[in-house]
Design a protein around this motif. Structure first.
Motif, PDB file in Angstrom:
ATOM      1  N   GLY A  24     -45.613  -4.468   5.860  1.00 14.13           N
ATOM      2  CA  GLY A  24     -45.257  -4.022   7.203  1.00 14.13           C
ATOM      3  C   GLY A  24     -44.464  -5.028   8.006  1.00 14.13           C
ATOM      4  O   GLY A  24     -44.031  -4.733   9.126  1.00 14.13           O
ATOM      5  N   ASN A  25     -44.279  -6.198   7.463  1.00 12.65           N
ATOM      6  CA  ASN A  25     -43.607  -7.280   8.195  1.00 12.65           C
ATOM      7  C   ASN A  25     -42.666  -8.039   7.279  1.00 12.65           C
ATOM      8  O   ASN A  25     -42.841  -9.225   7.023  1.00 12.65           O
ATOM      9  CB  ASN A  25     -44.644  -8.229   8.797  1.00 12.65           C
ATOM     10  CG  ASN A  25     -45.539  -7.535   9.781  1.00 12.65           C
ATOM     11  OD1 ASN A  25     -45.129  -7.240  10.890  1.00 12.65           O
ATOM     12  ND2 ASN A  25     -46.762  -7.230   9.375  1.00 12.65           N
ATOM     13  N   TYR A  31     -34.667 -13.223   9.517  1.00 11.52           N
ATOM     14  CA  TYR A  31     -35.218 -14.410   8.864  1.00 11.52           C
ATOM     15  C   TYR A  31     -34.172 -15.093   7.992  1.00 11.52           C
ATOM     16  O   TYR A  31     -34.087 -16.322   7.970  1.00 11.52           O
ATOM     17  CB  TYR A  31     -36.449 -14.042   8.037  1.00 11.52           C
ATOM     18  CG  TYR A  31     -37.062 -15.221   7.350  1.00 11.52           C
ATOM     19  CD1 TYR A  31     -37.791 -16.172   8.066  1.00 11.52           C
ATOM     20  CD2 TYR A  31     -36.915 -15.408   5.983  1.00 11.52           C
ATOM     21  CE1 TYR A  31     -38.356 -17.271   7.436  1.00 11.52           C
ATOM     22  CE2 TYR A  31     -37.479 -16.501   5.337  1.00 11.52           C
ATOM     23  CZ  TYR A  31     -38.192 -17.428   6.071  1.00 11.52           C
ATOM     24  OH  TYR A  31     -38.743 -18.524   5.452  1.00 11.52           O
ATOM     25  N   GLN A  32     -33.388 -14.309   7.290  1.00  7.34           N
ATOM     26  CA  GLN A  32     -32.351 -14.865   6.424  1.00  7.34           C
ATOM     27  C   GLN A  32     -31.340 -15.690   7.207  1.00  7.34           C
ATOM     28  O   GLN A  32     -30.770 -16.651   6.687  1.00  7.34           O
ATOM     29  CB  GLN A  32     -31.638 -13.754   5.648  1.00  7.34           C
ATOM     30  CG  GLN A  32     -32.555 -12.935   4.752  1.00  7.34           C
ATOM     31  CD  GLN A  32     -33.386 -13.772   3.791  1.00  7.34           C
ATOM     32  OE1 GLN A  32     -32.940 -14.777   3.268  1.00  7.34           O
ATOM     33  NE2 GLN A  32     -34.623 -13.340   3.563  1.00  7.34           N
ATOM     34  N   SER A  33     -31.115 -15.329   8.468  1.00  9.23           N
ATOM     35  CA  SER A  33     -30.124 -16.032   9.287  1.00  9.23           C
ATOM     36  C   SER A  33     -30.638 -17.347   9.866  1.00  9.23           C
ATOM     37  O   SER A  33     -29.855 -18.131  10.395  1.00  9.23           O
ATOM     38  CB  SER A  33     -29.646 -15.125  10.418  1.00  9.23           C
ATOM     39  OG  SER A  33     -30.669 -14.956  11.391  1.00  9.23           O
ATOM     40  N   LEU A  34     -31.931 -17.588   9.772  1.00 11.60           N
ATOM     41  CA  LEU A  34     -32.494 -18.822  10.332  1.00 11.60           C
ATOM     42  C   LEU A  34     -32.145 -20.032   9.467  1.00 11.60           C
ATOM     43  O   LEU A  34     -32.004 -19.924   8.247  1.00 11.60           O
ATOM     44  CB  LEU A  34     -34.019 -18.715  10.421  1.00 11.60           C
ATOM     45  CG  LEU A  34     -34.601 -17.706  11.395  1.00 11.60           C
ATOM     46  CD1 LEU A  34     -36.116 -17.654  11.240  1.00 11.60           C
ATOM     47  CD2 LEU A  34     -34.212 -18.020  12.827  1.00 11.60           C
ATOM     48  N   PHE A  92     -42.666 -12.516  11.894  1.00 11.10           N
ATOM     49  CA  PHE A  92     -41.591 -11.626  11.447  1.00 11.10           C
ATOM     50  C   PHE A  92     -41.398 -10.428  12.378  1.00 11.10           C
ATOM     51  O   PHE A  92     -40.271 -10.099  12.722  1.00 11.10           O
ATOM     52  CB  PHE A  92     -41.852 -11.126  10.024  1.00 11.10           C
ATOM     53  CG  PHE A  92     -41.828 -12.220   9.005  1.00 11.10           C
ATOM     54  CD1 PHE A  92     -40.666 -12.927   8.737  1.00 11.10           C
ATOM     55  CD2 PHE A  92     -42.971 -12.555   8.296  1.00 11.10           C
ATOM     56  CE1 PHE A  92     -40.635 -13.943   7.794  1.00 11.10           C
ATOM     57  CE2 PHE A  92     -42.956 -13.564   7.346  1.00 11.10           C
ATOM     58  CZ  PHE A  92     -41.789 -14.257   7.093  1.00 11.10           C
ATOM     59  N   GLY A  93     -42.498  -9.787  12.765  1.00 16.06           N
ATOM     60  CA  GLY A  93     -42.396  -8.593  13.606  1.00 16.06           C
ATOM     61  C   GLY A  93     -41.816  -8.899  14.977  1.00 16.06           C
ATOM     62  O   GLY A  93     -40.914  -8.204  15.446  1.00 16.06           O
TER      63      GLY A  93
END
Length: 150
Positions: A24-25, A31-34, A92-93
């Motif tokens: 669900g999260n 996240y990939q862009s961090l 993540f959410g």
């Protein structure tokens, strides 16, 4: 119910709750862009590691469940479980590494408290939580690094 059946149910519950939280999260593009530290593991490693850890956590809960004077340890277990399930939706959410850090630090503390409280009463449960503590300590460092890098 036999102890084996209870252990299997606890393992299944821990793995299922962990899988639901993870499913669900998902990290996603955000996240990939961090910016991440050099020691950030590949994404494929998280599912098998967490599955293994949830199995150990379920066995530790089963071992603790039947102990005398287990009330304090069961409370610590419940606290760490709630914080564990809260971290993914927060990080993540909500897309908030800083708030994730606010959750993961007490998570690590509660895991260490469970280990300390179990050490004399149920050494096996304490040992079963040790890999979990090490992984969450690593995850805390990773979370902190992401906060600092972004």
């Amino acid at each position: 119910m036999t102890k084996t059946v209870v252990m299997i149910l606890f393992i299944a519950a821990c793995v299922a709750l962990g899988a639901l939280s993870g499913a669900g999260n998902q990290p996603g593009e955000w996240y990939q862009s961090l910016n991440k530290p050099f020691f950030n593991p590949p994404s494929w490693i998280f599912a098998p590691v967490w599955t293994f850890l949830y199995i150990l956590i379920g066995v530790a809960l089963s071992a603790t469940w039947y102990d005398e004077n287990n009330g304090r340890r069961l409370v610590l277990f419940a606290i760490q479980a709630a914080l564990n399930l809260l971290w993914s939706p927060v990080f993540f959410g909500l897309q908030s590494p800083a708030l994730g850090l606010v959750v993961i630090i007490p998570l690590l503390v509660s895991i260490l408290m469970f280990i300390a409280a179990s050490w004399r009463e149920n050494r096996a449960a304490a040992w079963l939580f040790l890999p979990y503590a090490l992984w969450v300590a690593f995850a805390t460092l990773l979370n902190l690094s992401i906060v600092l890098l972004n």
